[in-house]
Scaffold this motif. Structure first.
Motif, mmCIF file in Angstrom:
data_model
loop_
_atom_site.group_PDB
_atom_site.id
_atom_site.type_symbol
_atom_site.label_atom_id
_atom_site.label_comp_id
_atom_site.label_asym_id
_atom_site.label_seq_id
_atom_site.Cartn_x
_atom_site.Cartn_y
_atom_site.Cartn_z
ATOM 1 N N ALA A 289 0.986 -1.159 0.205
ATOM 2 C CA ALA A 289 -0.066 0.046 -0.203
ATOM 3 C C ALA A 289 0.653 1.160 0.049
ATOM 4 O O ALA A 289 0.467 2.197 -0.669
ATOM 5 C CB ALA A 289 -1.036 -0.180 1.394
ATOM 6 N N SER A 290 2.046 1.045 0.679
ATOM 7 C CA SER A 290 2.571 2.564 0.790
ATOM 8 C C SER A 290 3.368 2.664 -0.514
ATOM 9 O O SER A 290 3.506 3.997 -0.816
ATOM 10 C CB SER A 290 3.688 2.178 1.869
ATOM 11 O OG SER A 290 4.573 0.998 1.711
ATOM 12 N N ARG A 291 3.877 1.874 -1.201
ATOM 13 C CA ARG A 291 4.230 2.091 -2.486
ATOM 14 C C ARG A 291 3.507 2.640 -3.503
ATOM 15 O O ARG A 291 3.748 3.460 -4.297
ATOM 16 C CB ARG A 291 5.012 0.574 -2.969
ATOM 17 C CG ARG A 291 5.830 0.980 -4.204
ATOM 18 C CD ARG A 291 6.868 -0.533 -4.704
ATOM 19 N NE ARG A 291 7.458 -0.159 -5.731
ATOM 20 C CZ ARG A 291 8.620 0.420 -6.002
ATOM 21 N NH1 ARG A 291 9.121 1.292 -4.974
ATOM 22 N NH2 ARG A 291 9.301 0.421 -7.072
ATOM 23 N N VAL A 292 2.306 1.874 -3.545
ATOM 24 C CA VAL A 292 1.253 2.720 -4.474
ATOM 25 C C VAL A 292 0.821 4.185 -4.034
ATOM 26 O O VAL A 292 0.916 4.851 -4.992
ATOM 27 C CB VAL A 292 0.040 1.643 -3.994
ATOM 28 C CG1 VAL A 292 -1.270 2.425 -5.095
ATOM 29 C CG2 VAL A 292 0.023 0.258 -4.574
ATOM 30 N N ALA A 293 0.842 4.446 -2.854
ATOM 31 C CA ALA A 293 0.650 5.649 -2.303
ATOM 32 C C ALA A 293 1.622 6.612 -2.826
ATOM 33 O O ALA A 293 1.631 7.705 -3.255
ATOM 34 C CB ALA A 293 0.656 5.919 -0.791
#
Length: 384
Positions: A289-293
């Motif tokens: 999720a953090s990489r997508v953000a």
């Protein structure tokens, strides 16, 4: 690795190519001092790695100290196609009567380097290649033997270069090929090569890109890379920070995908449906999720982007993780910067669809529908 114009011209000058006198400057006072040394008239040229600098206001010709101050004040600090200008090249103006294009690159279809010459210099060579391909002469070179003198002459004469300067232009082409080979270059070109009223040949511009994997062989070029980092734009710095493969393009439809092939397919579809891709951004496999953000933050930071299409096909990457990242990124905004269209398929895609906050994004089931919607959004935003 892309060299800045001033760096490429340094390499060219060291190889004996005829380049105008020039100095690098980072302030208005430095510009005026450099112009006095070089001698008026001078061209003040923004040192950012984009095409069309002249049309965008990044190159100005001046004849006096007052004009130099005014031009430097306009160009230094300007935003040129999304890049901040913090340095300019102060270069002796060339009184030309004709402009040519000369370059060397790799022809992937032939598996050989190709040397190119055109009398339609000073304009976008890609447009020339598309609209009037016959205006560019091409000679393929066997890398085992290098460029023979007769090949350089053939390329020049086939292009229709005037005979009284043909040998000088052929010499420029031969030297460019040698640099391309010696420096492990991927592309090298001069656009334009200017022909003066005195029939002198001058390399008025310089483009040189180096294979990153070969930099260990070129300590001098590695130093230029470090020097160029001071002018690195915010997007490139952010891409380095996040560890993304990010390529900025000239369009306004932002693209995020997981896998180079998937991203390239999305780029092709954006073009197919009448849009223009703004970037290439591959978040890789297994993205959390953090990489997508972070990917959304990257694309939102690009002022050219008017809409974003997310194309995720889950293998290692899970659709629910991607959905969480999109939600987390978008919920942090009081107002969504740009419309976002999402297409999820593969592992946990259905779960991801259920998680997505449809108040913040538009969800489409097929890639074709997602791309078309993103292109429509980009067109609408661009018209505002």
């Amino acid at each position: 690795m892309k060299l800045h114009e001033y760096q490429a011209k340094q390499v060219f000058a060291d190889a004996g190519l005829p380049v105008p006198d020039s100095e690098l400057a980072a302030s208005v006072d430095e510009v005026v001092e450099a112009a006095d040394r070089v001698g008026y008239p001078v061209a003040i040229k923004a040192q950012v790695q984009v095409g069309g600098r002249g049309k965008a206001g990044g190159i100005e010709l001046v004849d006096s100290e007052e004009e130099a101050r005014e031009a430097a004040d306009r160009i230094l600090g300007m935003d040129l196609k999304g890049l901040h200008v913090d340095r300019v090249l102060v270069e002796a103006a060339v009184d030309f009567v004709n402009e040519l294009y000369v370059g060397v690159t790799m022809d992937r279809n032939e598996g050989k380097p190709v040397a190119m010459v055109s009398t339609k210099g000073g304009v976008d060579i890609e447009s020339v290649a598309e609209e009037t391909p016959e205006a560019i002469s091409r000679v393929h070179v066997d890398p085992s033997f290098g460029m023979h003198p007769f090949q350089a002459r053939k390329a020049v004469y086939d292009a229709g270069v005037e005979r009284d300067v043909a040998m000088d232009v052929a010499s420029v082409l031969t030297t460019l090929y040698q640099l391309w080979d010696d420096k492990d270059s991927t592309d090298i070109e001069v656009n334009p090569v200017m022909i003066t009223s005195d029939r002198e040949v001058v390399c008025a511009d310089a483009v040189m890109n180096i294979d990153d994997d070969a930099l260990f062989r070129h300590a001098d070029l590695r130093e230029m890379e470090e020097e160029g980092d001071t002018a690195q734009d915010d997007l490139e710095a952010k891409a380095d920070e996040y560890g993304f493969d990010y390529v900025r393009l000239s369009g306004n439809t932002g693209i995020i995908g997981n896998g180079a092939g998937l991203v390239m397919t999305t780029l092709d579809l954006v073009d197919y449906y009448g849009g223009e891709p703004a970037n290439f951004l591959d978040i890789g496999g297994g993205a959390k999720a953090s990489r997508v953000a972070n990917a959304l933050d990257m694309v939102f930071s690009d002022e050219n982007v008017d809409s974003v299409v997310f194309n995720i096909f889950g293998g290692i990457t899970r659709g629910d993780e991607v959905a969480k990242g999109i939600n987390e990124a978008l919920e942090s905004f009081d107002e969504i910067p740009k419309p976002v269209v999402v297409r999820l398929a593969g592992t946990n895609a259905e779960e991801g669809m259920e998680i997505l906050n449809t108040d913040l994004v538009t969800v489409e089931k097929t890639l074709e529908d997602a791309v078309q919607r993103a292109v429509e959004y980009a067109d609408t935003e661009a018209d505002k």
